[in-house]
Design an enzyme around this catalytic site. Structure first.
Site, PDB file in Angstrom:
ATOM      1  N   TYR A   1      -0.747  -0.385  10.810  1.00 34.60           N
ATOM      2  CA  TYR A   1      -1.028  -0.666   9.402  1.00 34.60           C
ATOM      3  C   TYR A   1       0.139  -0.184   8.557  1.00 34.60           C
ATOM      4  CZ  TYR A   1      -3.334  -0.876   4.884  1.00 34.60           C
ATOM      5  OH  TYR A   1      -3.642  -1.172   3.569  1.00 34.60           O
TER       6      TYR A   1
ATOM      7  N   SER B   1       0.852  -1.186   0.000  1.00 33.53           N
ATOM      8  CA  SER B   1       0.000   0.000   0.000  1.00 33.53           C
ATOM      9  C   SER B   1       0.888   1.235   0.000  1.00 33.53           C
ATOM     10  CB  SER B   1      -0.885   0.020   1.247  1.00 33.53           C
ATOM     11  OG  SER B   1      -1.505   1.287   1.400  1.00 33.53           O
TER      12      SER B   1
END
Lengths: 451, 263
Positions: free
Chosen positions: B168, B155
């Protein structure tokens, strides 16, 4: 895109190791394919997700008799190892294929041939004895009179593992061959010149320009080579160093990187020019004689190491057919013309003369072979194999044509039955059931051709 | 008769693989990838947790009477001890392997003053540890075979640690470095390893991560770009491509300023 297959490789150094692999096969349910150097073009020595019995570590010379030219070898000895071993004693293998890295076990398993097939026969016809280990552990010693011998030679490793090969070599009095080149302006002339040369020469091979069309279709060059008996420098030519090519071209460019230079020419335009150049250069020199070392004459493929890389990423498809004399000319003409028609001309076309052989799974004919190399691209990938398979069904097989397993990766079981002969296939499968009752031996090719 | 693998009458798209494994193929980007692979005739093993989703995908793509293109396996990537045996079984059932995609990811909502260790460790387990467990198997096999393609869905969030969801960010940064290290090991051996950094994609993950003013991509479009990049052997891919510039700028912002920014 080239189909690949991955398997689990084991490389024993002795017979006990071979038995271990068979036991592993029983324990895991994964079947075994024997493998030499892996020089077959297709799936002869691959076995998807199965066990691969790599025999290249079993590469000893077991017995050599320099007076008679009789040699006994383990299966992993390469053709290169072999000629290098015997040359200085004045011997050369009577039949060699176009590359020297295949193993002795491998060339026996596929029953390879060379540029003297029409009079010397195949590799198998030079073999005097083989020892075969069956999956059960039993070893059999076989001679040319035995039916089993004729099934093992050309048997693709499916009837047992050959653990020794005894061959009769040919005496040579020079490390050179006397080579002359001739030109043929059309396919008819190619046949005529080859017929003329095979009546006189020891080795004959034709190269055809696959991009020449119409009236010039089939034009090319023919090389005829003869043994030299009056070599004043035999002491020098009968040495391995004399045979080997130098590592560099013109002392500068490494031969191992030659494939890189070739890459830009691998397309229709490049090939058209390259072929035309070669043809013109060759026809200028027609009849002119040169002395060429054996290894440089025979092992054309090894001149450019890793030559296949110049054809990546698509790779090549090789299509080689053997057609009886009566039908060869029209069949070859149709093959070349058809492929040019669909827009995939062969970049390499090699033409040889043959005779029949006595083995069970046979591809020999009293006639000629034509071997075509096609470059696979993203454009032609889908149609290429289909067109070739169609040629097989509509042109080659009806003319009594046959296929050589070492070059094949697309024959179907139905086509194989026609090529080998139904009786031969049935007998082969009977023998397999007898010699390998647990069905441990399997290759991707065997699964494709015989199920 | 259908053509060789990777080619299909419908899509006419030529992808260079014949057997693929998609971990996390029951939702989002992973599902889109699995569907696109199967629609070009590539055999795909799909791994996911939800059996009904697996069955749905298999039903959609496997045709009656033909060889099944989709082989579903139910598995939770947090059960890492299952993975070696499952990997071998999948390879045997597929008959080989040349592409592995790791797509699972969780993005739980975290309050600005919250430090929920249990949730955070779960994020690491799914986003990073699961990836390592699966991709180690692939790396070992492909390294030995000298060929193969590995795709890790990371990501843009891994490019810098931001206040919104520290773990995350960390899990994706960890994945990026792991994939980079695999390239260092395996690129010379002919293995392609692709780090995919999508921006905002219209999947379940978006529920906890509102995109604000920035555009959102469709998973099918993202999947197609991923497969094209993998086929072309790219190393790091930002999707859409302009995220590369945004993240390059973001990385350059000096820490004292960055720490005071609200995003």
């Amino acid at each position: 895109m080239v189909a690949r297959s991955e398997g689990y490789v084991y490389r024993p150094s002795d017979a006990a190791g071979i038995q271990d692999v068979f036991q592993l096969s029983r324990d895991t349910g994964r079947r075994v394919v024997p493998r030499g150097s892996g020089y077959s073009y297709g799936d002869t020595s691959t076995n998807r997700q199965g066990l691969v019995l790599d025999l290249t570590r079993m590469n000893r010379v077991l017995d050599w008799q320099p007076d008679t030219g009789f040699i006994r070898l383990e299966p992993g000895v390469t053709i290169r190892d072999l000629w290098r071993y015997v040359l200085e004693d004045g011997w050369w293998p009577a039949v060699v294929p176009g590359a020297m890295y295949p193993t002795v076990g491998g060339v026996v398993a596929v029953n390879a041939h060379g540029k003297n097939a029409w009079h010397a026969g195949t590799v198998g016809e030079q073999v005097r004895e083989i020892e075969v280990m069956l999956p059960s552990g039993e070893t059999r010693v076989l001679h040319p009179d035995d039916e089993l011998f004729r099934a093992e030679v050309g048997g693709l490793g499916m009837l047992g593992v050959v653990t020794s090969v005894s061959v009769q070599l040919r005496r040579v009095e020079s490390g050179d061959l006397r080579v002359r080149e001739w030109a043929a302006r059309s396919l008819d002339e190619m046949f005529a010149v080859v017929d003329e040369r095979t009546a006189q020469d020891d080795y004959v091979v034709g190269w055809i320009d696959g991009l020449a069309r119409g009236e010039t279709l089939g034009r090319g060059l023919i090389q005829g080579a003869n043994y030299v008996t009056d070599d004043p420098e035999a002491g020098r030519t009968l040495r391995a160093e004399y045979q080997e090519l130098p590592d560099t071209i013109a002392g500068i460019y490494p031969r191992s990187k030659l494939w890189l230079l070739m890459r830009p020419t691998v397309n229709d335009t490049g090939m058209r020019y390259l072929n035309a150049l070669r043809y013109v250069a060759g026809s200028r020199r027609a009849g002119h004689e040169t002395l060429v070392p054996h290894a440089q004459f025979h092992f054309f493929h090894d001149f450019v190491p890793e030559w296949k890389r110049s054809f990546w990423p698509g790779g090549i498809v090789q299509y080689q057919v053997f057609v009886p004399q009566a039908r060869a000319l029209p069949v070859f003409r149709q093959m070349i013309a058809r492929m040019q028609e669909v827009g995939v001309a062969p970049y390499l076309a090699v033409f040889k003369r043959h005779r029949t052989d006595p083995f069970l799974l046979s591809y020999g004919v009293d006639g000629y072979s034509l071997s075509l190399d096609f470059h696979v691209t993203t454009n032609n990938t889908r149609g290429l194999r289909e067109t070739l398979s169609c040629l097989t069904d509509t042109v080659v097989l009806p003319a009594g044509g046959r296929f050589y397993p070492a070059k094949d990766d697309m024959l179907t079981a139905v086509q194989a039955r026609q090529s080998f002969g139904a009786g031969a296939v049935d007998r082969f499968l009977e023998l397999k059931a007898q010699l390998d009752p647990e069905n441990l031996l399997q290759s991707d090719q065997f699964g494709r051709l015989f199920s | 008769m259908s053509g060789p693998p990777g080619v299909d009458g419908q899509t006419d798209r030529l992808l260079p693989w014949t057997r693929a494994l998609v971990v996390g193929g029951t939702s989002g980007i992973g599902e889109a990838i699995a569907r696109q692979l199967a629609s070009t005739g590539i055999r795909v093993s799909v791994i996911g947790r939800r059996e009904e989703r697996l069955q749905q995908i298999a039903d959609d793509l496997n045709r009656e009477g033909a060889e099944p293109l989709v082989l579903p396996f139910a598995h939770d990537v947090r059960e890492t001890n299952e993975i070696p045996v499952l990997f071998q079984e999948i390879v045997d059932r597929l008959g080989g392997l040349d592409l592995v995609v790791y797509a699972p990811g969780v993005l739980p909502p975290i309050g600005p003053r919250e430090f929920p260790t249990e949730t955070d460790l779960n994020t690491i387990a799914v986003n990073l540890a699961g990836a390592v467990a699966w991709l180690n198997e692939a790396a070992d096999r492909f390294g030995r075979a000298g060929r193969g393609t590995i795709v890790g869905i990371s990501s843009v969030a891994g490019d810098r640690g931001r206040r919104g969801n520290p773990v995350y960010n960390a899990s994706k940064a960890g994945l990026d470095t792991y994939l980079e290290a695999l390239r260092a090991r395996l690129a010379v051996r002919g293995v392609t390893i692709v780090t995919v950094k999508p921006g905002y994609v219209r999947t379940a993950m978006l529920e906890n991560n509102p995109p604000g003013p920035l555009p959102v991509s469709d998973p099918e479009v993202v999947a197609a770009e991923i497969l094209d990049a993998a086929a072309a052997g790219k190393r790091v891919v930002y999707i859409p491509g302009w995220w590369r510039i945004i993240m390059a700028v973001t990385r350059m912002i000096p820490a004292p300023i960055f720490e005071r920014l609200s995003f």
